[in-house]
Scaffold this motif. Structure first.
Motif, PDB file in Angstrom:
ATOM      1  N   ILE A  76      -7.182   6.659  13.309  1.00  0.00           N
ATOM      2  CA  ILE A  76      -9.315   5.865  14.129  1.00  0.00           C
ATOM      3  C   ILE A  76      -8.804   4.975  13.171  1.00  0.00           C
ATOM      4  CG2 ILE A  76     -11.141   6.112  13.028  1.00  0.00           C
ATOM      5  CD1 ILE A  76     -11.604   8.814  13.549  1.00  0.00           C
ATOM      6  N   ILE A  77      -8.222   4.497  11.596  1.00  0.00           N
ATOM      7  CA  ILE A  77      -8.337   2.968  11.331  1.00  0.00           C
ATOM      8  C   ILE A  77      -7.123   2.838  12.233  1.00  0.00           C
ATOM      9  CG2 ILE A  77      -7.767   1.743   9.501  1.00  0.00           C
ATOM     10  CD1 ILE A  77     -10.513   3.573   9.540  1.00  0.00           C
ATOM     11  N   LEU A  78      -6.127   2.894  12.013  1.00  0.00           N
ATOM     12  CA  LEU A  78      -5.154   3.028  12.669  1.00  0.00           C
ATOM     13  C   LEU A  78      -4.775   2.167  14.314  1.00  0.00           C
ATOM     14  CD1 LEU A  78      -1.640   5.155  11.170  1.00  0.00           C
ATOM     15  CD2 LEU A  78      -2.601   2.814  10.374  1.00  0.00           C
ATOM     16  N   ASP A  79      -5.513   2.903  15.037  1.00  0.00           N
ATOM     17  CA  ASP A  79      -5.787   2.720  15.821  1.00  0.00           C
ATOM     18  C   ASP A  79      -6.524   1.589  16.210  1.00  0.00           C
ATOM     19  OD1 ASP A  79      -4.516   5.381  16.920  1.00  0.00           O
ATOM     20  OD2 ASP A  79      -6.224   5.958  17.981  1.00  0.00           O
ATOM     21  N   LYS A  80      -7.581   0.895  15.400  1.00  0.00           N
ATOM     22  CA  LYS A  80      -7.769  -0.508  15.258  1.00  0.00           C
ATOM     23  C   LYS A  80      -6.971  -1.354  15.090  1.00  0.00           C
ATOM     24  CE  LYS A  80     -12.018   1.337  16.616  1.00  0.00           C
ATOM     25  NZ  LYS A  80     -12.276   1.068  18.026  1.00  0.00           N
ATOM     26  N   GLU A  81      -6.121  -1.057  14.689  1.00  0.00           N
ATOM     27  CA  GLU A  81      -4.893  -2.186  14.167  1.00  0.00           C
ATOM     28  C   GLU A  81      -4.274  -2.695  12.796  1.00  0.00           C
ATOM     29  OE1 GLU A  81      -2.449  -3.005  16.221  1.00  0.00           O
ATOM     30  OE2 GLU A  81      -3.236  -1.729  17.982  1.00  0.00           O
ATOM     31  N   ARG A  82      -5.481  -1.760  12.364  1.00  0.00           N
ATOM     32  CA  ARG A  82      -5.411  -2.020  10.433  1.00  0.00           C
ATOM     33  C   ARG A  82      -5.112  -1.708   9.777  1.00  0.00           C
ATOM     34  NH1 ARG A  82     -10.683  -5.406   9.830  1.00  0.00           N
ATOM     35  NH2 ARG A  82      -9.717  -5.308   7.521  1.00  0.00           N
ATOM     36  N   ASP A  83      -3.380  -2.160   9.962  1.00  0.00           N
ATOM     37  CA  ASP A  83      -2.701  -1.316   8.890  1.00  0.00           C
ATOM     38  C   ASP A  83      -3.132  -1.523   6.912  1.00  0.00           C
ATOM     39  OD1 ASP A  83      -1.576   0.028  11.124  1.00  0.00           O
ATOM     40  OD2 ASP A  83      -0.357  -2.112  11.134  1.00  0.00           O
ATOM     41  N   ASP A  84      -4.127  -2.706   7.098  1.00  0.00           N
ATOM     42  CA  ASP A  84      -4.580  -3.356   5.798  1.00  0.00           C
ATOM     43  C   ASP A  84      -5.619  -2.656   5.412  1.00  0.00           C
ATOM     44  OD1 ASP A  84      -6.215  -3.902   8.097  1.00  0.00           O
ATOM     45  OD2 ASP A  84      -6.806  -5.552   6.098  1.00  0.00           O
TER      46      ASP A  84
END
Length: 342
Positions: free
Chosen positions: A278-286
């Motif tokens: 869910i987080i990675l799909d938003k391009e938030r690898d941080d």
């Protein structure tokens, strides 16, 4: 034609060879694809390429010039995982599909996911039809015919053969969450401590130190952040208000920057990769997502989620909110972080 082989890990390797009709194209598109776990390789005859991909680039149903409608529903890395995690799963009877008696199971997943009816052969348990319910009176139907179940498959079926003149293209890797090893115990909520040190979970207590790994195996130690504010955000991917919760997580991370640390802990996840993706799909690898933080949740007395806990620079709990309100709770957290940083 599809060949599938189950590996010792329980995951599947499959080879798909054939032709796909492409809208607007005069001739069918030939394809040859090998998928194994998070990796995929395929021959793109239109571009004269052999493509190797991993992670997100290997997911989905479009490989080069070929779109394999319905195949992605059958041959995910962990077949039926989403169905077993469905909000509602019911047996709705039997039906004959092209001469094969099938048990019909309907799955509702919640959110934007379309409900599906699976027609599973009573004999070999392989689906013959999948029906996606687009809306009332509208459906998308995938039929699978000429199915043959055979345990003896030549190893050469799982190898690509392309002309030597074709260019080899390696797509860059992008991190995608995978299932944690069965029986893994990376959380340590009771490290060795100095005699007389007392930890607690209420405001004013010293927060219980812990080490934890995210789903990629990266380790995090809460004591490494002494000297900066630490925010512990307990949540879950299955929450009905997940989009708002994830938005608040991003707000905290953006506000903290390098002046503090945010650790999110997704609790009681049936499929550990769901929260991370869910987080990675938003391009938030941080964003750090710990999906096996049950022992940390126990140490901090978390009975329900979301719960936000803030520790100051000395490791003392200065904020705890169990009556979470999207927007309002985050405003309180941001104001407190400003005081701690200032």
């Amino acid at each position: 034609t599809i060949w599938a082989r189950r590996e010792d890990t329980g995951r599947w390797t499959r080879a798909m060879v054939g032709q796909a009709d492409d809208i607007g194209a005069a001739e069918p598109v030939s394809f040859h694809i090998i998928k194994k776990d998070l990796d995929a390789s395929w021959i793109d005859h239109e571009k004269q390429e052999v493509v190797n991909a991993t992670g997100r680039y290997a997911k989905g149903r479009i490989y080069g010039s070929a779109e394999l409608l319905g195949v992605d529903l059958l041959f995910t890395g962990n077949p039926y995982a989403s169905e077993l995690n469905a909000q509602k799963l019911e047996f709705v009877g039997t039906e004959n599909v092209e001469g094969t008696l099938c048990d019909v199971v309907r799955a509702e997943y919640g959110g934007r996911a379309l409900a599906k009816r699976w027609f599973i052969a009573s004999g070999d348990k392989f689906p013959r039809r999948i029906v996606e319910e687009l809306m009332e009176g509208a459906e998308r139907i995938y039929d699978f015919s000429q199915v043959q179940i055979d345990t003896e498959i030549e190893a050469s079926r799982f190898e690509l053969e392309a002309p030597k003149t074709y260019t080899v293209v390696n797509l860059p890797e992008r991190r995608t969450a995978v299932n944690a090893p069965v029986g893994a115990e990376p959380i340590v909520a009771d490290p060795s401590t100095e005699p007389g040190q007392i930890y607690g979970s209420a405001v004013g207590d010293t927060g219980t130190p812990f080490t934890a790994e995210d789903i990629f195996g990266t380790s995090y130690n809460s004591e490494d952040y002494i000297g900066k504010p630490l925010v512990l955000f307990f949540w879950a991917s299955w929450l009905p208000n997940t989009p708002a919760t994830v938005g608040d997580i991003f707000t905290i991370q953006d506000h903290l920057g390098e002046d503090g640390k945010l650790l999110t802990l997704a609790l009681r996840e049936r499929q550990p990769e769901n929260a991370s993706n869910i987080i990675l799909d938003k391009e938030r690898d941080d964003i750090v997502v710990i999906t096996n933080g049950g022992r940390v949740g126990g140490a901090y007395n978390v009975a329900r989620v979301p719960v936000v806990v803030v520790l100051d620079q000395e490791g003392k709990i200065v904020y705890r909110n169990e009556d979470y309100n999207p927007g309002e709770t985050i405003d309180e957290v941001l104001k407190l972080l400003d005081k701690l940083k200032g």
